[in-house]
Design an enzyme around this catalytic site. Structure first.
Site, PDB file in Angstrom:
ATOM      1  CG  ASP A  32      -2.296   0.624   0.878  1.00  0.00           C
ATOM      2  OD1 ASP A  32      -2.313   1.797   0.471  1.00  0.00           O
ATOM      3  OD2 ASP A  32      -3.321  -0.068   1.015  1.00  0.00           O
ATOM      4  CG  ASP A  48       2.374   5.971  -5.330  1.00  0.00           C
ATOM      5  OD1 ASP A  48       1.477   5.649  -6.130  1.00  0.00           O
ATOM      6  OD2 ASP A  48       2.576   7.149  -4.980  1.00  0.00           O
ATOM      7  CB  VAL A  49      -0.303   1.528  -8.206  1.00  0.00           C
ATOM      8  CG1 VAL A  49      -0.537   0.400  -7.218  1.00  0.00           C
ATOM      9  CG2 VAL A  49      -1.361   2.621  -8.066  1.00  0.00           C
ATOM     10  CG  ASN A  75      -7.760  -4.296  -4.223  1.00  0.00           C
ATOM     11  OD1 ASN A  75      -8.933  -4.552  -4.511  1.00  0.00           O
ATOM     12  ND2 ASN A  75      -7.432  -3.591  -3.152  1.00  0.00           N
ATOM     13  CE1 TYR A 140     -13.911   4.013  -9.182  1.00  0.00           C
ATOM     14  CE2 TYR A 140     -15.914   2.926  -9.922  1.00  0.00           C
ATOM     15  CZ  TYR A 140     -14.792   2.955  -9.107  1.00  0.00           C
ATOM     16  OH  TYR A 140     -14.565   1.907  -8.235  1.00  0.00           O
ATOM     17  CE  LYS A 144     -12.200   0.834 -10.523  1.00  0.00           C
ATOM     18  NZ  LYS A 144     -11.091   0.088  -9.887  1.00  0.00           N
ATOM     19  CB  THR A 175     -14.881  -0.374   1.124  1.00  0.00           C
ATOM     20  OG1 THR A 175     -13.467  -0.199   1.095  1.00  0.00           O
ATOM     21  CG2 THR A 175     -15.494   0.419   0.003  1.00  0.00           C
TER      22      THR A 175
END
Length: 264
Positions: A32, A48-49, A75, A140, A144, A175
């Site tokens: 993460d 960090d992606v 994810n 978004y 996706k 979440t």
């Protein structure tokens, strides 16, 4: 026992997936953006992606400690959305960089590992928004849908190397995803938060169905009934789907007009 790396593993669905992989006896590297993590269920690595150097470090960690990797779970992600003329281009850049390019970077980083091994499993978290496209969520929905397209492409491209690919497409569940919403379209956040907080489904519920789908190597994993109903409605009852989407748009338009009249 598989060697598993999960991004966005400190909270939400990522944390639930980590817990269930560990419970099944797998070795799991939780990653993460935080520098540390206080959990006690395996190693943790800051990742960090958005940073290719962090991905290189993750590959190096897996090579050094495990000699490779079996399952990559892309994810990590953020919430975003807004009307096309309200959401800023900087917001678009941010969500593309994290939710789409973060997945791309992960796939690029570990594909050489999987090709070398002649085995591997890529699991990408998308959303039902990658399959159906509600109004006021263009950024978004777009990223996706891109994750779904990337996943299908790689499922064919990497098949000769023994690599399996799955994509996860849930609807709203409980979440902290809404906490990441930073949009200029302030009318969006309350609605997103309400859908998340009032959902009867938890991240653990979603993770349970996801792991069952992975065990069967399903490509498209739609882990909850509302997501499946929405997807099937779009496929088989398109006029009904269009009417529902346009009702949502009309309600938002009405609220925006009322707000405009109130604030002059």
């Amino acid at each position: 026992m598989s060697r598993v790396l999960v991004t966005g593993g400190a909270s939400g669905l990522g944390a639930a997936l980590v817990a269930q992989f560990v419970a099944q006896g797998h070795q799991v590297l939780r990653t993460d953006i935080g520098t540390t993590f206080a959990g006690d269920d395996g190693p943790y690595l800051r990742l960090d992606v958005r940073d290719p150097a962090d991905w290189d470090a993750a590959v190096a960690w897996c090579d050094e400690h495990w000699g490779g990797l079996d399952i990559l779970v892309n994810n990590a992600g953020i919430a975003t959305g807004g009307r096309i003329d309200v959401e800023t281009l900087d917001e678009w850049d941010r969500v593309v960089d994290i939710n789409l390019m973060g997945v791309v970077r992960g796939c690029r980083a570990f594909t050489p590992v999987f090709k070398r091994q002649r085995s591997g499993y890529i699991v990408n978290t998308a959303s039902v928004a990658g399959l159906i496209h509600p109004p006021m969520m263009s950024s978004y929905n777009t990223v996706k849908a891109g994750v779904v397209a990337l996943s299908e492409t790689l499922s064919h491209e990497l098949h000769p190397y023994g690599v399996t690919v799955s994509v996860i497409s849930p609807s709203f569940f409980q979440t902290n995803l809404a906490d990441s919403f930073q949009g200029a379209d302030k009318a969006m956040e309350p609605g997103v938060r309400k859908l998340v907080e009032k959902s009867p489904r938890t991240a653990d519920d979603i993770a349970t169905v996801v792991l069952a789908g992975l065990a069967k190597k399903r490509f498209l994993i739609i882990p909850d009934r509302p997501a499946r109903v929405a997807y099937l409605t779009k496929r088989w009852a398109r006029p009904l789907y269009d009417r529902q989407m346009r009702k949502v748009a009309a309600k938002v338009h009405q609220r925006a007009e009322q707000a405009h009249q109130t604030h002059g």
